[in-house]
Design a protein around this motif. Sequence first.
Motif, PDB file in Angstrom:
ATOM      1  N   LEU A  93     -45.629 -75.854 -45.615  1.00 52.61           N
ATOM      2  CA  LEU A  93     -47.083 -75.813 -45.473  1.00 52.61           C
ATOM      3  C   LEU A  93     -47.677 -74.477 -45.914  1.00 52.61           C
ATOM      4  CD1 LEU A  93     -49.659 -77.264 -44.622  1.00 52.61           C
ATOM      5  CD2 LEU A  93     -49.254 -76.447 -42.289  1.00 52.61           C
ATOM      6  N   SER A  94     -47.100 -73.372 -45.497  1.00 49.20           N
ATOM      7  CA  SER A  94     -47.633 -72.054 -45.878  1.00 49.20           C
ATOM      8  C   SER A  94     -47.628 -71.871 -47.388  1.00 49.20           C
ATOM      9  CB  SER A  94     -46.822 -70.937 -45.221  1.00 49.20           C
ATOM     10  OG  SER A  94     -46.969 -70.987 -43.828  1.00 49.20           O
ATOM     11  N   GLU A  95     -46.553 -72.303 -48.042  1.00 52.92           N
ATOM     12  CA  GLU A  95     -46.465 -72.193 -49.499  1.00 52.92           C
ATOM     13  C   GLU A  95     -47.533 -73.040 -50.185  1.00 52.92           C
ATOM     14  OE1 GLU A  95     -42.614 -72.634 -51.509  1.00 52.92           O
ATOM     15  OE2 GLU A  95     -41.747 -72.579 -49.484  1.00 52.92           O
ATOM     16  N   VAL A  96     -47.738 -74.261 -49.684  1.00 59.01           N
ATOM     17  CA  VAL A  96     -48.720 -75.163 -50.283  1.00 59.01           C
ATOM     18  C   VAL A  96     -50.128 -74.605 -50.110  1.00 59.01           C
ATOM     19  CG1 VAL A  96     -49.780 -77.459 -50.063  1.00 59.01           C
ATOM     20  CG2 VAL A  96     -47.281 -77.221 -50.130  1.00 59.01           C
ATOM     21  N   LEU A  97     -50.438 -74.122 -48.913  1.00 63.46           N
ATOM     22  CA  LEU A  97     -51.764 -73.553 -48.669  1.00 63.46           C
ATOM     23  C   LEU A  97     -51.990 -72.296 -49.507  1.00 63.46           C
ATOM     24  CD1 LEU A  97     -52.050 -74.061 -44.805  1.00 63.46           C
ATOM     25  CD2 LEU A  97     -53.066 -75.458 -46.626  1.00 63.46           C
ATOM     26  N   ALA A  98     -50.953 -71.482 -49.676  1.00 69.17           N
ATOM     27  CA  ALA A  98     -51.073 -70.281 -50.507  1.00 69.17           C
ATOM     28  C   ALA A  98     -51.288 -70.645 -51.978  1.00 69.17           C
ATOM     29  CB  ALA A  98     -49.827 -69.410 -50.355  1.00 69.17           C
ATOM     30  N   ALA A  99     -50.584 -71.666 -52.447  1.00 65.78           N
ATOM     31  CA  ALA A  99     -50.764 -72.104 -53.837  1.00 65.78           C
ATOM     32  C   ALA A  99     -52.181 -72.635 -54.055  1.00 65.78           C
ATOM     33  CB  ALA A  99     -49.736 -73.186 -54.187  1.00 65.78           C
ATOM     34  N   ALA A 100     -52.712 -73.358 -53.084  1.00 63.17           N
ATOM     35  CA  ALA A 100     -54.081 -73.876 -53.189  1.00 63.17           C
ATOM     36  C   ALA A 100     -55.086 -72.733 -53.188  1.00 63.17           C
ATOM     37  CB  ALA A 100     -54.372 -74.852 -52.049  1.00 63.17           C
ATOM     38  N   GLU A 101     -54.869 -71.757 -52.330  1.00 64.65           N
ATOM     39  CA  GLU A 101     -55.779 -70.604 -52.294  1.00 64.65           C
ATOM     40  C   GLU A 101     -55.752 -69.851 -53.625  1.00 64.65           C
ATOM     41  OE1 GLU A 101     -56.745 -66.603 -49.651  1.00 64.65           O
ATOM     42  OE2 GLU A 101     -55.146 -67.943 -49.015  1.00 64.65           O
ATOM     43  N   ALA A 102     -54.542 -69.660 -54.168  1.00 67.07           N
ATOM     44  CA  ALA A 102     -54.419 -68.960 -55.447  1.00 67.07           C
ATOM     45  C   ALA A 102     -55.106 -69.736 -56.574  1.00 67.07           C
ATOM     46  CB  ALA A 102     -52.941 -68.744 -55.786  1.00 67.07           C
ATOM     47  N   ALA A 103     -55.096 -71.072 -56.484  1.00 68.57           N
ATOM     48  CA  ALA A 103     -55.738 -71.913 -57.503  1.00 68.57           C
ATOM     49  C   ALA A 103     -57.228 -72.121 -57.227  1.00 68.57           C
ATOM     50  CB  ALA A 103     -55.035 -73.266 -57.560  1.00 68.57           C
ATOM     51  N   GLN A 104     -57.709 -71.556 -56.148  1.00 63.34           N
ATOM     52  CA  GLN A 104     -59.115 -71.704 -55.738  1.00 63.34           C
ATOM     53  C   GLN A 104     -59.479 -73.176 -55.510  1.00 63.34           C
ATOM     54  OE1 GLN A 104     -61.115 -69.541 -58.916  1.00 63.34           O
ATOM     55  NE2 GLN A 104     -61.233 -67.743 -57.592  1.00 63.34           N
ATOM     56  N   PRO A 112     -60.079 -75.859 -52.452  1.00 64.07           N
ATOM     57  CA  PRO A 112     -60.294 -75.959 -51.006  1.00 64.07           C
ATOM     58  C   PRO A 112     -59.254 -76.868 -50.346  1.00 64.07           C
ATOM     59  CG  PRO A 112     -62.309 -76.521 -52.216  1.00 64.07           C
ATOM     60  CD  PRO A 112     -61.216 -76.382 -53.220  1.00 64.07           C
ATOM     61  N   THR A 113     -58.857 -76.512 -49.137  1.00 60.69           N
ATOM     62  CA  THR A 113     -57.914 -77.329 -48.371  1.00 60.69           C
ATOM     63  C   THR A 113     -58.453 -77.557 -46.964  1.00 60.69           C
ATOM     64  OG1 THR A 113     -56.692 -75.399 -47.566  1.00 60.69           O
ATOM     65  CG2 THR A 113     -55.876 -76.446 -49.572  1.00 60.69           C
ATOM     66  N   THR A 114     -58.061 -78.692 -46.409  1.00 57.92           N
ATOM     67  CA  THR A 114     -58.347 -78.988 -45.007  1.00 57.92           C
ATOM     68  C   THR A 114     -57.102 -79.634 -44.425  1.00 57.92           C
ATOM     69  OG1 THR A 114     -60.654 -79.468 -45.579  1.00 57.92           O
ATOM     70  CG2 THR A 114     -59.896 -80.188 -43.418  1.00 57.92           C
ATOM     71  N   ARG A 115     -56.578 -79.042 -43.373  1.00 57.43           N
ATOM     72  CA  ARG A 115     -55.463 -79.679 -42.670  1.00 57.43           C
ATOM     73  C   ARG A 115     -56.064 -80.823 -41.859  1.00 57.43           C
ATOM     74  NH1 ARG A 115     -52.125 -74.759 -40.140  1.00 57.43           N
ATOM     75  NH2 ARG A 115     -50.938 -76.504 -39.308  1.00 57.43           N
ATOM     76  N   ILE A 116     -55.624 -82.042 -42.155  1.00 58.62           N
ATOM     77  CA  ILE A 116     -56.292 -83.196 -41.550  1.00 58.62           C
ATOM     78  C   ILE A 116     -55.433 -83.973 -40.560  1.00 58.62           C
ATOM     79  CG2 ILE A 116     -57.917 -83.501 -43.444  1.00 58.62           C
ATOM     80  CD1 ILE A 116     -56.101 -85.886 -44.350  1.00 58.62           C
ATOM     81  N   GLY A 117     -54.246 -83.519 -40.254  1.00 56.09           N
ATOM     82  CA  GLY A 117     -53.472 -84.238 -39.250  1.00 56.09           C
ATOM     83  C   GLY A 117     -52.000 -84.251 -39.562  1.00 56.09           C
ATOM     84  N   LEU A 118     -51.324 -85.242 -38.971  1.00 58.24           N
ATOM     85  CA  LEU A 118     -49.871 -85.330 -39.068  1.00 58.24           C
ATOM     86  C   LEU A 118     -49.428 -86.684 -39.582  1.00 58.24           C
ATOM     87  CD1 LEU A 118     -48.995 -83.819 -35.567  1.00 58.24           C
ATOM     88  CD2 LEU A 118     -48.909 -82.649 -37.777  1.00 58.24           C
ATOM     89  N   ALA A 119     -48.323 -86.686 -40.303  1.00 49.68           N
ATOM     90  CA  ALA A 119     -47.626 -87.921 -40.657  1.00 49.68           C
ATOM     91  C   ALA A 119     -46.459 -88.032 -39.693  1.00 49.68           C
ATOM     92  CB  ALA A 119     -47.150 -87.876 -42.103  1.00 49.68           C
ATOM     93  N   THR A 120     -46.542 -88.998 -38.762  1.00 57.44           N
ATOM     94  CA  THR A 120     -45.523 -89.117 -37.729  1.00 57.44           C
ATOM     95  C   THR A 120     -45.664 -90.442 -37.000  1.00 57.44           C
ATOM     96  OG1 THR A 120     -44.552 -88.016 -35.797  1.00 57.44           O
ATOM     97  CG2 THR A 120     -46.949 -87.979 -35.966  1.00 57.44           C
ATOM     98  N   GLY A 121     -44.588 -90.886 -36.416  1.00 53.03           N
ATOM     99  CA  GLY A 121     -44.631 -92.046 -35.539  1.00 53.03           C
ATOM    100  C   GLY A 121     -44.705 -93.383 -36.254  1.00 53.03           C
TER     101      GLY A 121
END
Length: 162
Positions: A105-116, A118-127
């Motif tokens: 997750l940290s790597e993905v969010l950092a890559a998105a920030e570097a690419a300018q 926007p990201t929103t963490r919207i929940g979990l894939a589980t269950g």
Amino acid sequence: LVLLGPSDVSLDGSLWGAIRYARGGVLAPLDLELHQRVVDLVRELVVSGRVDGVHDVSAGGLGVAVAEMVSRSGVGAHPARINDHRALFGEGPSRVVLAVDPECLSEVLAAAEAAQVPTTRIGLATGDRLIVKGLLDVSVDDVAAAHTDRLPEALGAGTTNR
């Protein structure tokens, strides 16, 4: 689950709005430069193996995108920050849902920030359920059955949606 792209959505021009004659204002604007950055980022994340799943947010909005991911993967989802039908079914350009392992997750969010992008963490894939608090609670099996069986049932068999 991470949503890439702008937060602007509209029911105007959306599949949900068309079916229910519920128009919701003007279409969300298209930023071609942002769209290119989203496309490039998604390609980079997929090629590098940093995401477990990807789905565009188009016809049917976030609700349909997540439901199709649930149907295909067999894994439930608990998207958050969805307050109403507009947030669930609204459509807008340049939006993609990512299923991301928490360790990446940290790597993905950092890559998105570097690419300018926007990201929103919207929940979990589980269950084993697709749950949108206060709006929806359906088993993964029912989501998958609805996705794969509706067209053959409507046509009397002979086709499938897999």
